[in-house]
Scaffold this motif. Structure first.
Motif, PDB file in Angstrom:
ATOM      1  N   ARG A   1       4.860  -5.146  -3.652  1.00  0.00           N
ATOM      2  CA  ARG A   1       4.018  -6.147  -2.985  1.00  0.00           C
ATOM      3  C   ARG A   1       4.017  -5.989  -1.471  1.00  0.00           C
ATOM      4  NH1 ARG A   1       5.369 -11.561  -6.562  1.00  0.00           N
ATOM      5  NH2 ARG A   1       3.988 -11.017  -8.290  1.00  0.00           N
TER       6      ARG A   1
ATOM      7  N   SER B   1       0.859  -1.765   1.597  1.00  0.00           N
ATOM      8  CA  SER B   1      -0.545  -2.043   1.897  1.00  0.00           C
ATOM      9  C   SER B   1      -1.369  -1.688   0.659  1.00  0.00           C
ATOM     10  CB  SER B   1      -0.999  -1.200   3.087  1.00  0.00           C
ATOM     11  OG  SER B   1      -1.079   0.161   2.718  1.00  0.00           O
ATOM     12  N   PRO B   2      -2.606  -2.160   0.584  1.00  0.00           N
ATOM     13  CA  PRO B   2      -3.439  -1.814  -0.579  1.00  0.00           C
ATOM     14  C   PRO B   2      -3.567  -0.301  -0.789  1.00  0.00           C
ATOM     15  CG  PRO B   2      -4.434  -3.622   0.601  1.00  0.00           C
ATOM     16  CD  PRO B   2      -3.269  -3.155   1.439  1.00  0.00           C
ATOM     17  N   SER B   3      -3.736   0.467   0.280  1.00  0.00           N
ATOM     18  CA  SER B   3      -3.867   1.918   0.110  1.00  0.00           C
ATOM     19  C   SER B   3      -2.548   2.533  -0.340  1.00  0.00           C
ATOM     20  CB  SER B   3      -4.361   2.576   1.401  1.00  0.00           C
ATOM     21  OG  SER B   3      -3.437   2.366   2.444  1.00  0.00           O
ATOM     22  N   GLU B   4      -1.418   2.004   0.135  1.00  0.00           N
ATOM     23  CA  GLU B   4      -0.117   2.498  -0.322  1.00  0.00           C
ATOM     24  C   GLU B   4       0.116   2.150  -1.792  1.00  0.00           C
ATOM     25  OE1 GLU B   4       2.619   2.362   3.699  1.00  0.00           O
ATOM     26  OE2 GLU B   4       2.169   0.471   2.689  1.00  0.00           O
ATOM     27  N   ARG B   5      -0.365   0.985  -2.220  1.00  0.00           N
ATOM     28  CA  ARG B   5      -0.246   0.605  -3.633  1.00  0.00           C
ATOM     29  C   ARG B   5      -1.024   1.569  -4.515  1.00  0.00           C
ATOM     30  NH1 ARG B   5      -0.836  -5.992  -3.969  1.00  0.00           N
ATOM     31  NH2 ARG B   5       0.874  -6.477  -2.539  1.00  0.00           N
ATOM     32  N   ILE B   6      -2.242   1.885  -4.107  1.00  0.00           N
ATOM     33  CA  ILE B   6      -3.068   2.813  -4.878  1.00  0.00           C
ATOM     34  C   ILE B   6      -2.382   4.165  -4.954  1.00  0.00           C
ATOM     35  CG2 ILE B   6      -5.245   4.126  -4.834  1.00  0.00           C
ATOM     36  CD1 ILE B   6      -6.567   1.530  -3.792  1.00  0.00           C
ATOM     37  N   ARG B   7      -1.834   4.620  -3.818  1.00  0.00           N
ATOM     38  CA  ARG B   7      -1.146   5.915  -3.794  1.00  0.00           C
ATOM     39  C   ARG B   7       0.069   5.898  -4.718  1.00  0.00           C
ATOM     40  NH1 ARG B   7      -1.894  10.942  -3.829  1.00  0.00           N
ATOM     41  NH2 ARG B   7      -0.119  12.097  -3.099  1.00  0.00           N
TER      42      ARG B   7
END
Length: 77
Positions: free
Chosen positions: A22, A25-31
């Motif tokens: 959580r 960041s959103p892009s780190e979550r996707i990665r």
């Protein structure tokens, strides 16, 4: 038996993993999700039981779909 070291419970480990995810960041979550999927694909390519794993996953997905259909049929009216 009292051990001198305290090991975290499964719940504590899961909660720590969730908190770390959580915090991304959103892009780190996707990665992170892409990396997880790539690792799974790699393991399946190397596994001598890859075909069994694929069939098992498909069977489990079909069971889940059937359960959802039955739930909707009995509660969706």
């Amino acid at each position: 038996m009292d051990l001198p070291a305290k090991f975290p419970s499964e719940t504590e480990v899961i909660l720590e993993d969730v908190a770390r995810f959580r915090a991304l960041s959103p892009s780190e979550r996707i990665r992170a999700i892409q990396d997880l999927l790539a690792d799974g694909e790699f393991l399946l390519r190397k596994s001598p039981r890859a075909e069994w794993a694929r069939r098992y996953a498909e069977e489990q997905e079909e069971i889940a779909r059937q359960n959802i259909r039955e739930f909707i049929a009995s509660h969706g009216k």
